[in-house]
Scaffold this motif. Structure first.
Motif, PDB file in Angstrom:
ATOM      1  N   ASN A 296       0.797  -1.216   0.000  1.00  0.00           N
ATOM      2  CA  ASN A 296       0.000   0.000   0.000  1.00  0.00           C
ATOM      3  C   ASN A 296       0.835   1.274   0.000  1.00  0.00           C
ATOM      4  O   ASN A 296       0.284   2.363  -0.131  1.00  0.00           O
ATOM      5  N   ALA A 297       2.140   1.125   0.210  1.00  0.00           N
ATOM      6  CA  ALA A 297       2.979   2.327   0.288  1.00  0.00           C
ATOM      7  C   ALA A 297       2.908   3.083  -1.034  1.00  0.00           C
ATOM      8  O   ALA A 297       2.929   2.466  -2.098  1.00  0.00           O
ATOM      9  N   PRO A 298       2.809   4.412  -0.955  1.00  0.00           N
ATOM     10  CA  PRO A 298       2.670   5.185  -2.197  1.00  0.00           C
ATOM     11  C   PRO A 298       3.848   4.997  -3.153  1.00  0.00           C
ATOM     12  O   PRO A 298       3.691   5.105  -4.354  1.00  0.00           O
ATOM     13  N   ASP A 299       5.031   4.703  -2.573  1.00  0.00           N
ATOM     14  CA  ASP A 299       6.220   4.558  -3.428  1.00  0.00           C
ATOM     15  C   ASP A 299       6.603   3.077  -3.572  1.00  0.00           C
ATOM     16  O   ASP A 299       7.759   2.755  -3.784  1.00  0.00           O
ATOM     17  N   TYR A 300       5.621   2.181  -3.451  1.00  0.00           N
ATOM     18  CA  TYR A 300       5.919   0.749  -3.445  1.00  0.00           C
ATOM     19  C   TYR A 300       6.541   0.271  -4.759  1.00  0.00           C
ATOM     20  O   TYR A 300       6.048   0.564  -5.847  1.00  0.00           O
ATOM     21  N   ASP A 301       7.652  -0.412  -4.609  1.00  0.00           N
ATOM     22  CA  ASP A 301       8.286  -1.064  -5.759  1.00  0.00           C
ATOM     23  C   ASP A 301       8.709  -2.446  -5.239  1.00  0.00           C
ATOM     24  O   ASP A 301       9.565  -2.536  -4.349  1.00  0.00           O
ATOM     25  N   GLU A 302       8.101  -3.484  -5.757  1.00  0.00           N
ATOM     26  CA  GLU A 302       8.301  -4.799  -5.176  1.00  0.00           C
ATOM     27  C   GLU A 302       9.772  -5.211  -5.130  1.00  0.00           C
ATOM     28  O   GLU A 302      10.254  -5.746  -4.144  1.00  0.00           O
ATOM     29  N   ARG A 303      10.504  -4.880  -6.216  1.00  0.00           N
ATOM     30  CA  ARG A 303      11.910  -5.283  -6.288  1.00  0.00           C
ATOM     31  C   ARG A 303      12.722  -4.625  -5.159  1.00  0.00           C
ATOM     32  O   ARG A 303      13.486  -5.277  -4.461  1.00  0.00           O
ATOM     33  N   VAL A 304      12.495  -3.316  -4.990  1.00  0.00           N
ATOM     34  CA  VAL A 304      13.236  -2.584  -3.960  1.00  0.00           C
ATOM     35  C   VAL A 304      12.844  -3.082  -2.570  1.00  0.00           C
ATOM     36  O   VAL A 304      13.694  -3.339  -1.716  1.00  0.00           O
ATOM     37  N   SER A 305      11.523  -3.236  -2.352  1.00  0.00           N
ATOM     38  CA  SER A 305      11.052  -3.680  -1.026  1.00  0.00           C
ATOM     39  C   SER A 305      11.630  -5.044  -0.684  1.00  0.00           C
ATOM     40  O   SER A 305      12.086  -5.283   0.437  1.00  0.00           O
ATOM     41  N   ARG A 306      11.625  -5.945  -1.678  1.00  0.00           N
ATOM     42  CA  ARG A 306      12.134  -7.300  -1.439  1.00  0.00           C
ATOM     43  C   ARG A 306      13.614  -7.253  -1.059  1.00  0.00           C
ATOM     44  O   ARG A 306      14.056  -7.893  -0.107  1.00  0.00           O
ATOM     45  N   TYR A 307      14.386  -6.441  -1.799  1.00  0.00           N
ATOM     46  CA  TYR A 307      15.819  -6.347  -1.513  1.00  0.00           C
ATOM     47  C   TYR A 307      16.024  -5.842  -0.081  1.00  0.00           C
ATOM     48  O   TYR A 307      16.827  -6.372   0.679  1.00  0.00           O
ATOM     49  N   GLN A 308      15.245  -4.815   0.280  1.00  0.00           N
ATOM     50  CA  GLN A 308      15.441  -4.223   1.608  1.00  0.00           C
ATOM     51  C   GLN A 308      15.059  -5.186   2.722  1.00  0.00           C
ATOM     52  O   GLN A 308      15.770  -5.293   3.729  1.00  0.00           O
ATOM     53  N   VAL A 309      13.963  -5.909   2.533  1.00  0.00           N
ATOM     54  CA  VAL A 309      13.558  -6.870   3.569  1.00  0.00           C
ATOM     55  C   VAL A 309      14.596  -7.990   3.655  1.00  0.00           C
ATOM     56  O   VAL A 309      14.986  -8.413   4.750  1.00  0.00           O
TER      57      VAL A 309
END
Lengths: 364, 383
Positions: A296-309
């Motif tokens: 739901n994050a306005p700046d959601y990018d799955e690739r970036v989020s996955r890398y960060q997690v």
């Protein structure tokens, strides 16, 4: 093409000529949740069963595609058609959502509709030539819908004035330091904001307003075409977003607060995202589940989020697994929303254990 | 913390308080919508009774005469059901209140009128003169302060600063701002503008931070970090005409046309971090020293205007004219009948109700307003 529609004919033959639309129809297309859009539908003698007509098939398909895109990409659709199409698409969209009956998807849809309106509203406030048109738009969206006074600034061009109390009631949802009142231009009970900030201030509220409308909506029946689309879409919802990880009450208040903000599409600061991800890792959630929390994050990018997690889980980069920030750190970052159940804790990860211990000791 | 009072001390205080509520109960100010307020009565035994409700001021005064509490509190909040537990009360908004306390001002005169009282042998000294009790050797002390005129003036100037913030920045008209002397070492500023009543704790915390000058960014006056950990100056939309932008820029001597001067200033300080620190220090210095916990608490019970403060025997009093207000005169409302007390410090001077008193370590007969004032501070005992 639409001119041939039965529905459209009915509008023109019957009531449209007598309607007093103070906002332009183009505005209703952008803001189909306004009271005037509902009034417009009312005056067309629109019947839910009209949606079973083949002539309106493309509207149902359009609304369905919009929701599919929201499920798959988590992003709103910014295409803009004529007002007749947009208002109906909006209505059909919320009917489909009602028929699917998924809390997560309802929240996501409402957020996407709010983001869509936000983009148009920022543009309109920046570019609407006539001051009277801009004032009318401000009145319709802010005053009539959200009971909030927003006026174009007499002092500064392209700035808007919001009452201090109206600002404070909304800005506390933002964690970023720049939203704190002290970092705003404040004078004589007014806060001065640019168009982006003015509109950003109400995102959560528009989302909640739509959520409430869907909750209150009680259609006599759902037309077969809508039910059919709802069933198809329901099957395409990923399992991860169908279930909630744990009972929310098991989470500490800081985590619940971050989840609540995320649910309404607030832009969580980096520190809050780190807290959320490390907490979820600590209680044993897998990467997939955690990444889906950020959809739901306005700046959601799955690739970036996955890398960060993955980075926080110690699977990338330094290969160091990050710990959940301490309560002291969260307090300093303004992320602590302690309740009496937090007494004696030094880290949010102790919360569940403390609650269990508390319950057990109280039973003795 | 004030040393334990003897049974006789409490008896004298209670008698004086009962007499006051019997004769001057009409001086208590009725809160707006009294039937929706929660009341709290503190007993002389130190036990607080909360979740009380009074449908009229008359009933409250009758209860005060009958029970004679040491302190009387009413909630800043209004509730549907004031007597129920907090989660079931039905919160309907809370008045916005600010508290300015002497302890937060850290005035230099403080040591000159502070006393240390020993918990073990009840003896009393000037603060800072000893590190343990010369009589019994105990290091179990409490510090007691008798505010002086300089303290009161320091508080008044802080209150005036708060008034300016509320009027010019927050837009509250002066007639909607009411100021009270707390009855001891501070002032309470009540805002009578109902548009603030439905602000929640977080919104109030943001307002308190604004007034205290906490959390300011250098971006406010246009100094931002750029991509290379350096900085750039770009004045914000709306300029530097009002609020904190004006306060900071005036203090730094810059205006919307002095971009080069500001750049030079940041470089002189070293880097943007040093500049940020400088801006934060200025804001903290120029902010008002309010107790933010008081402002942000939306379920708090506050001392009622017109009631007695058991830490001094003075009343919480409305200040119609802050400049001329004299708490030692106007808030001292106990009677003048004489009582015998034993003075604990070697010597002390004070002014109350228009009279000056110079007392020393002995048993003396004094008016009861002096007796209660000193007993409540732990500097005398009833004989």
């Amino acid at each position: 093409m639409l001119r041939s529609l039965l529905f459209y004919k009915r509008i023109h033959n019957n009531r449209l000529a007598t309607m007093t639309i103070r906002l332009g129809t183009a505005d209703l297309a952008k803001y189909p949740f306004l009271n005037e859009a509902a009034e417009y539908m009312h005056q067309t003698y629109f019947n839910l069963d009209d949606l079973n007509l083949p002539e309106l098939g493309h509207i149902v398909e359009r609304a369905s595609n919009r929701i599919r895109s929201e499920i798959e990409h988590g992003k709103p659709d910014f295409t803009l058609e004529r007002h007749e199409i947009e208002i109906l698409t909006f209505l059909v969209g919320i009917l489909i959502i009602k028929a699917i009956n998924s809390d997560n998807l309802t929240k996501k849809h409402c957020l996407c509709e709010a983001l869509r309106a936000e983009k148009f509203l920022v543009h309109d406030l920046k570019t609407h030539g006539e001051p009277s048109t801009r004032k009318l738009l401000l009145f319709k969206v802010f005053k009539e819908l959200l009971k909030m006074d927003v006026l174009p600034s007499m002092k500064y061009q392209l700035m808007f004035e919001v009452k201090v109390t109206d600002y404070l009631k909304r800005s506390h949802l933002f964690h970023e330091q720049e939203w704190k009142l002290i970092n705003r231009l404040v004078h004589d009970g007014r806060v001065f904001l640019d168009p982006d900030e003015t509109v950003r201030l109400i995102r959560a509220e528009v989302t909640n307003l739509l959520l409430e409308r869907i909750k209150q909506m009680n259609p006599s029946h759902i037309p077969a075409t809508i039910r059919g689309q709802a069933n198809i879409l329901k099957a395409s919802i990923p399992m991860a977003s169908r279930k909630l990880a744990n009972a929310p009450s098991a989470y500490p208040p800081c985590v619940n607060h971050a989840l609540d903000l995320m649910a309404v599409g607030e832009n969580l600061p980096h520190s809050a995202r780190v807290m959320l991800a490390t907490y979820m890792l600590a209680i044993g959630k897998n990467i997939e589940e955690i990444v889906s929390l950020f959809k739901n994050a306005p700046d959601y990018d799955e690739r970036v989020s996955r890398y960060q997690v993955e980075h926080l889980a110690g699977e990338r980069g330094s290969r160091v697994r990050y710990l959940v920030p301490s309560c002291t750190k969260l307090r300093n970052d303004g992320l602590c929303f302690a309740t009496s159940q937090c007494d004696g804790l030094i880290n949010p990860v102790q919360f569940g254990r403390a609650v269990k211990y508390y319950r057990e000791t109280n039973l003795r | 913390m004030i040393p334990t009072k003897t049974g006789k001390d409490l008896q004298m205080m209670k008698a004086a308080f009962r007499e006051f509520y019997f004769n001057h109960g009409n001086r208590i100010e009725e809160p707006v919508r009294i039937q929706n307020r929660e009341f709290g009565l503190m007993g002389f035994d130190g036990v607080m009774k909360r979740h009380l409700k009074f449908s009229s001021l008359g009933r409250l005064v009758a209860s005060l005469v009958l029970e004679t509490p040491s302190d009387v509190f009413a909630s800043n909040a209004q509730y549907d059901f004031p007597v129920l537990p907090i989660s079931e009360k039905g919160w309907r908004g809370a008045d916005l209140i600010f508290d300015i306390d002497l302890k937060d001002l850290d005035l230099k005169c403080r040591l000159s009128h502070s006393y240390m009282t020993c918990f073990s042998c009840r003896s009393c000294y000037f603060s800072g003169s000893e590190d343990r009790c010369p009589k019994c050797g105990s290091n179990n002390f409490a510090e007691v302060m008798l505010p002086c005129d300089r303290c009161i003036n320091g508080l008044k100037s802080e209150v005036s600063k708060l008034h300016r913030f509320l009027a010019s920045d927050i837009g509250i008209s002066p007639e909607k701002i009411t100021t009270y002397f707390s009855g001891n070492n501070g002032f309470h500023v009540h805002v009578l503008d109902e548009s603030f009543n439905d602000l929640n704790s977080q919104a109030r915390a943001d307002l308190a931070a604004y007034i205290m000058g906490i959390g300011i960014l250098a971006d406010v006056i246009g100094v931002r970090r750029d991509t290379h950990n350096d900085f750039r100056v770009r004045f914000p939309l709306g300029g530097l005409d009002y609020g904190w932008r004006k306060r900071i820029s005036d203090k730094l001597g810059i205006s919307i046309t002095s971009e080069r001067k500001l750049t030079k200033l940041v470089k002189e300080l070293g880097d943007i971090e040093q500049f940020r620190k400088r801006v934060a220090d200025i804001a903290k210095e120029m902010g008002v020293r309010i107790d933010s916990q008081v402002t942000t608490d939306v379920h708090r019970v506050f001392r009622m205007p017109g009631t007695l403060n058991s830490k001094s025997g003075l009343t919480k009093t409305l200040c119609l004219d802050l400049d001329s207000f004299d708490p030692f005169e106007e808030s001292c409302q106990l009677s003048s009948r004489e009582v015998a007390v034993e003075i604990m410090p070697p010597r002390l001077k004070l002014r109350l109700k228009g009279e000056r008193f110079s007392l020393s370590e002995e048993i003396v007969r004094v008016p009861i307003f002096i007796g209660v004032y000193l007993i409540s501070k732990g500097l005398a005992h009833a004989v």
